[in-house]
Design a protein around this motif. Structure first.
Motif, PDB file in Angstrom:
ATOM      1  N   PHE A 796     -32.569  27.681 -39.112  1.00 13.52           N
ATOM      2  CA  PHE A 796     -32.369  28.475 -37.906  1.00 13.52           C
ATOM      3  C   PHE A 796     -32.687  29.927 -38.225  1.00 13.52           C
ATOM      4  O   PHE A 796     -32.074  30.546 -39.097  1.00 13.52           O
ATOM      5  CB  PHE A 796     -30.925  28.341 -37.414  1.00 13.52           C
ATOM      6  CG  PHE A 796     -30.652  29.101 -36.156  1.00 13.52           C
ATOM      7  CD1 PHE A 796     -31.033  28.601 -34.920  1.00 13.52           C
ATOM      8  CD2 PHE A 796     -30.016  30.338 -36.205  1.00 13.52           C
ATOM      9  CE1 PHE A 796     -30.775  29.305 -33.756  1.00 13.52           C
ATOM     10  CE2 PHE A 796     -29.752  31.059 -35.054  1.00 13.52           C
ATOM     11  CZ  PHE A 796     -30.140  30.536 -33.825  1.00 13.52           C
ATOM     12  N   GLU A 800     -35.128  35.837 -34.925  1.00 10.98           N
ATOM     13  CA  GLU A 800     -35.616  35.520 -33.590  1.00 10.98           C
ATOM     14  C   GLU A 800     -34.663  34.607 -32.826  1.00 10.98           C
ATOM     15  O   GLU A 800     -34.926  34.228 -31.688  1.00 10.98           O
ATOM     16  CB  GLU A 800     -36.991  34.867 -33.696  1.00 10.98           C
ATOM     17  CG  GLU A 800     -38.011  35.759 -34.394  1.00 10.98           C
ATOM     18  CD  GLU A 800     -39.377  35.102 -34.470  1.00 10.98           C
ATOM     19  OE1 GLU A 800     -39.580  34.085 -33.773  1.00 10.98           O
ATOM     20  OE2 GLU A 800     -40.234  35.616 -35.204  1.00 10.98           O
ATOM     21  N   ARG A 802     -33.742  31.370 -33.114  1.00 10.70           N
ATOM     22  CA  ARG A 802     -34.234  30.061 -32.700  1.00 10.70           C
ATOM     23  C   ARG A 802     -34.525  29.237 -33.956  1.00 10.70           C
ATOM     24  O   ARG A 802     -34.638  29.762 -35.067  1.00 10.70           O
ATOM     25  CB  ARG A 802     -35.475  30.187 -31.842  1.00 10.70           C
ATOM     26  CG  ARG A 802     -36.668  30.855 -32.525  1.00 10.70           C
ATOM     27  CD  ARG A 802     -37.859  30.897 -31.585  1.00 10.70           C
ATOM     28  NE  ARG A 802     -39.004  31.538 -32.185  1.00 10.70           N
ATOM     29  CZ  ARG A 802     -40.196  31.633 -31.583  1.00 10.70           C
ATOM     30  NH1 ARG A 802     -40.357  31.156 -30.357  1.00 10.70           N
ATOM     31  NH2 ARG A 802     -41.198  32.232 -32.189  1.00 10.70           N
ATOM     32  N   ASP A 804     -36.585  27.222 -36.589  1.00 11.03           N
ATOM     33  CA  ASP A 804     -37.924  27.047 -37.135  1.00 11.03           C
ATOM     34  C   ASP A 804     -38.169  25.573 -37.462  1.00 11.03           C
ATOM     35  O   ASP A 804     -39.287  25.071 -37.303  1.00 11.03           O
ATOM     36  CB  ASP A 804     -38.105  27.873 -38.410  1.00 11.03           C
ATOM     37  CG  ASP A 804     -38.163  29.367 -38.106  1.00 11.03           C
ATOM     38  OD1 ASP A 804     -38.511  29.727 -36.963  1.00 11.03           O
ATOM     39  OD2 ASP A 804     -37.850  30.169 -39.005  1.00 11.03           O
ATOM     40  N   ARG A 828     -41.610  24.655 -35.669  1.00 10.63           N
ATOM     41  CA  ARG A 828     -42.060  25.636 -34.684  1.00 10.63           C
ATOM     42  C   ARG A 828     -43.542  25.959 -34.858  1.00 10.63           C
ATOM     43  O   ARG A 828     -44.019  26.183 -35.964  1.00 10.63           O
ATOM     44  CB  ARG A 828     -41.230  26.919 -34.803  1.00 10.63           C
ATOM     45  CG  ARG A 828     -41.437  27.890 -33.653  1.00 10.63           C
ATOM     46  CD  ARG A 828     -40.574  29.121 -33.825  1.00 10.63           C
ATOM     47  NE  ARG A 828     -41.001  29.926 -34.967  1.00 10.63           N
ATOM     48  CZ  ARG A 828     -40.482  31.113 -35.260  1.00 10.63           C
ATOM     49  NH1 ARG A 828     -39.517  31.623 -34.516  1.00 10.63           N
ATOM     50  NH2 ARG A 828     -40.907  31.785 -36.312  1.00 10.63           N
TER      51      ARG A 828
END
Length: 923
Positions: A796, A800, A802, A804, A828
């Motif tokens: 995580f 950003e 979010r 990965d 991602r």
């Protein structure tokens, strides 16, 4: 962003309970939970002072997974009274004569071994030929006395390569062999110097080396020197049996209408008979790698049948059959068999050699082929045709693939230490291919040689890359040699005709095995020091993983010398000193793509020293350290000169580092019960951890040096890792037989880079640089005995906010009937893949398996739309239907592989338990 960091740190530390703790926790599967078994040709026993003694002779074996010991003679002292009073009991084992200790694929040989085992399941004893012989008094044989002498030393173990010396035994008169006779009616009389015994109706006879069942039996005993003895104690000279005769000897079984055996001359005759001999497990050893584990387990105990109207026993262990039949099918009318004009069966020690002339191979009653001569050592689970398959592929056309065991044709002692497989393939679109696979193993060495050649008629490889040379192939040799004085030598030689050969014809090796390289590696590990010598050269002239997305450049080391000191205590154990020094000559490097700066031949000297001070205040473990690394280079990257030279002068640098590791182990038990989740109380184990590494002193920018590995990439940085390991354990099982189960495992690590320098790792894909702060998450929950939820290797990105990497899935596992997996893995900007897998055992003879991988967000640029979005793409689909025969497995496989632009079907037949020698083509 700092608020997010603080919140995550508080969340990690919140789970740490300070009210209860433990210094450590040992969580392993103890060997005492594994069954302990003893087997041999003959076993005798007696009891003395609460200890049960077993003596096993001939082909004796002790098994308590993962350990297995074989020897000529084994003595076991089982503490029987201890087993009655507690769950665990001790078994002392003394082995003598040709002792082999096996663990997984590794083995060691000795002449004498003494070990102590613990068992919670008791001792299982299995004699091969006759019931266990029980004595009232202890038998003071030489082996027992030698074992008792070693036991008296109170040592945990004793290992010796010396042949045992003779010892004095008590003057116990040698008894004649006892023959046990059970029948509905037994009569006996004497004729001259013979005692004749007639047994009628449901006759069962047990003697030292055989057991016989029959309707009627006549036995002749020699009574020349034993006038007053019972007939069962007299030497047996001959035997005649008729009516449903079954004779068992070791691993062999003789079935006949009538049998006559002259025991004195070792001759006889069998009428309307069949000999069933059992295949023996191959001598185990580490012959390749972990992927070979378990490949022979299904073949152990597989029978071979030799039958004929009349079988002559011409000498000890030798039989002759005219117009006989050889088969591994146990049916009365075998589905397949060889018919031989003259068959010979020779039993010598560990070998059962069958030779036959003028053979015809039959499927059912139909002749399918002719073989003038056949010789097989059936005790070595040999198959001439190891496996074969045929099918069709959209890329290769119709094909036929075969593997042949060349040693199986001739038999012989070479099978004890080696295997030789010949591969012969036909590909309609690509041509004829052939190869040799030779594996060998010895007491101190093992290795293999793989070769393959194909005259490629194709014009293009995968991705429409033109084939430049039609002569394509590979050679791979790997060898390991154990040397005296703790030295070990590893050698490898690799040749590839071109960079794309493996990906085209050996996809499994290309994707999953280590890189091909030419290496000589000598190492010595002794106490806390290690020395290594490495020569690593890429004779192919290219990176063998050139078609992969690997970022790493291949650096040739010609040579590299290292000296290591590993955890050496100093200053009365207050400090731990670790050091590594290396001298490396980098001759050149091979890249996947051309680089602006071409690496030159460089000599690098490197020395790193670390001092750690372990500290344990209370229930905390703190390990602060300081480290210094000095590295020198014979050349550098310097293009600032007037002549624009590609390399600069000699240079070097110093890196100073400091940091610490902190951890603590805690636990607490909760009285929680849940029938649905089968929770029987919970034990929470949690281990908070904190690591900090800081490089405050770096005297030279890493961009000044050629980048060969992670040593060259190090730069000024700070790394903080905050983590906690959580485990919830419960007990499951029947009352009194509960076992600890890891119900929930949750691991969390938060990586913080205060200076934004990131972390440098020498990983599978080369030097990996991670600069964003991230949280690593691993979670596993065993919901029931068959259902497990898994979510591992998640990352995580807190910069950003979010994920990965995010993966999750359900494992539904209920062997041997069925097992399923449903999962999803998200990377991602690269992929979002759905993974489905299922294996189902329809019946004892049929099974089905299916696999599906579908990417909702493929990175393939050919599928990328104009707006930058990627189209969904099927990665792979296959379906396998398998049919199990007596000793063969037949499979029909349907496969779609859009990545390779290939669709295919194939049908293959392989012996049970034997994997393919080489994974060729697309499978």
């Amino acid at each position: 962003m700092q608020k997010i960091h603080i919140l995550i740190i508080l969340a990690i530390l919140f789970v740490v309970n300070r009210d209860s703790y433990a210094d450590g926790l040992l969580s392993v599967k103890y060997i005492e939970q594994k069954p302990f078994s003893l087997s041999a040709e003959t076993v005798s026993t007696w009891k003395k002072e609460g200890i049960r003694v077993f003596v096993a002779h001939k082909e004796a074996k002790v098994l308590q997974a993962p350990f297995q010991i074989t020897a000529d003679t084994i003595v076991c002292w089982f503490h029987e009274e201890e087993a009655i009073q507690s769950k665990e009991a001790t078994v002392e084992v003394y082995c003598e004569g040709n002792v082999t200790i096996l663990q997984d694929e590794n083995y060691e040989k000795y002449e004498q071994v003494y070990l102590r085992f613990e068992t919670m399941t008791g001792v299982v004893v299995n004699p091969y030929t006759q019931p266990i012989k029980t004595f009232e008094e202890a038998q003071k044989t030489e082996v027992v006395l030698r074992g008792e002498e070693i036991r008296s030393r109170k040592e945990e173990e004793y290992l010796s390569h010396e042949i045992p010396k003779k010892v004095l035994t008590s003057d116990t008169p040698e008894k004649q062999e006892i023959v046990d006779i059970i029948a509905d009616n037994i009569d006996s009389w004497q004729e001259e110097d013979k005692r004749i015994v007639v047994a009628l109706g449901n006759v069962k006879i047990n003697k030292k080396d055989a057991a016989i069942d029959a309707d009627n039996v006549i036995l002749w005993f020699d009574q020349k020197k034993s006038e007053d003895s019972e007939y069962s104690e007299l030497p047996l000279s001959a035997i005649y049996a008729e009516g449903n005769v079954m004779m068992r000897r070791k691993d062999d079984m003789l079935i006949a209408d009538k049998i006559f055996e002259n025991i004195e001359e070792d001759k006889g005759i069998l009428i309307n008979s069949q000999i069933k001999t059992i295949l023996q497990p191959q001598k185990q050893g580490a012959i390749r790698d972990e992927s070979q584990k378990g490949k022979s387990e299904y073949l152990e105990g597989l029978p071979v049948y030799v039958s004929g109207e009349q079988i002559k026993h011409v000498d000890k262990g030798q039989y002759e059959i005219k117009n006989g039949v050889i088969t591994t099918c146990g049916y009365g009318h075998p589905h397949y068999h060889f018919k031989g004009k003259k068959i010979r069966l020779i039993q010598r020690g560990k070998h059962n050699i069958i030779s036959s002339t003028n053979n015809t191979f039959h499927v059912g009653s139909y002749p399918m082929g002719y073989l003038p001569y056949l010789s097989l050592d059936v005790r070595k689970k040999e198959k001439i045709l190891r496996n074969w398959e045929f099918g069709s592929s959209s890329r290769f056309g119709s094909f036929l693939s075969t593997d042949w065991d060349l040693f199986a044709i001739t038999g012989g002692s070479q099978k004890d230490w080696s295997d030789l497989i010949f591969s012969l393939d036909y590909l309609q679109e690509r041509g004829l291919g052939a190869g040799i696979n030779f594996e060998y193993r010895g007491q101190d060495a093992y290795g293999f040689l793989d070769t393959y050649y194909i005259k490629d008629k194709g014009e293009f490889d995968i991705n429409d890359i033109p084939v430049e040379d039609e002569d394509r192939g590979s050679i791979l040799w790997r060898h390991r040699q154990e040397l005296p004085y703790d030295f070990r030598l590893d050698m490898e030689y690799s040749y590839l005709s071109d960079p794309r050969f493996l990906r085209e014809f050996f996809r499994h090796e290309f994707k999953e095995e280590k890189d091909r390289e030419t290496v000589l590696y000598l190492r010595r590990i002794h106490d806390t020091t290690a020395q290594t010598f490495l020569i690593n050269e890429q004779l192919n002239g290219f990176d063998t993983t050139v078609d992969s997305l690997r970022e790493k450049r291949y650096a040739e080391r010609l040579p590299e010398l290292t000296y290591q000191i590993i955890g050496e205590p100093i200053w009365d154990n207050r400090l731990i000193f670790t050091s590594e020094s290396s001298a490396t000559h980098f001759d050149s490097s091979l890249d996947r793509i051309d680089e602006p700066v071409q690496p030159q031949s460089v000599i690098r000297l490197d020395n790193v020293n670390r001092i750690t001070m372990p500290w344990k205040p209370g229930f905390f473990n703190i390990n602060p350290f300081v480290e210094g690394r000095v590295t020198g280079y014979s050349e550098s990257i310097d293009t600032s000169g007037p002549n624009d030279e590609p390399n600069g002068p000699a240079t070097g640098r110093f890196i100073g580092s400091l940091g610490f590791d902190w951890s603590s182990t805690h636990w607490r038990t909760y009285s929680v019960y849940n029938d649905f989740l089968r929770i029987n109380r919970l034990r929470h184990i949690f281990v908070p951890e904190l690591r900090y590494v800081y490089n405050p002193v770096v005297t030279e920018d890493p961009n000044t040096f050629y980048q060969y590995d992670e040593i060259d990439a190090q730069d000024s940085s700070q790394i903080v890792v905050i983590g906690v390991k959580n485990m919830l354990q419960t007990k499951r099982g029947e009352p009194g037989f509960e076992k600890n189960v890891d119900f929930v495992y949750f691991n969390l690590e938060y990586y913080i880079f205060p200076t934004d320098a990131g972390i440098f790792n020498d990983g599978i894909n080369g030097i990996v640089i991670r600069e964003d702060n991230f949280v690593n998450l691993d979670f596993r929950c065993k919901l029931t005995d068959i259902v497990t939820f898994v979510s591992e290797r998640n990352e995580f990105n807190t910069e950003e906010f979010r994920f990965d990497v995010l993966s999750s899935g359900f494992e539904i596992y209920n062997p041997p009937k069925w097992q399923y997996f449903v999962g999803h893995r998200f990377i991602r900007d690269i992929s979002s893949t759905l993974i489905l897998a299922a294996d189902y055992q329809i019946s004892e003879k049929w099974s089905v398996a299916a696999r599906e991988m579908y990417d909702f967000k493929s990175l393939d640029t050919d599928d990328t739309d104009d707006d930058g979005e990627s189209d969904p793409k099927n990665l792979r689909t296959n379906f396998i239907l398998s049919r199990y025969f007596h000793d063969w497995v037949a499979s029909l496989t349907l496969e779609l592989d859009p990545v390779r632009n290939d669709s295919s079907y194939r049908f293959d037949i392989s012996p049970k338990g034997l994997q393919r020698t080489r994974n060729r083509f697309w499978f």
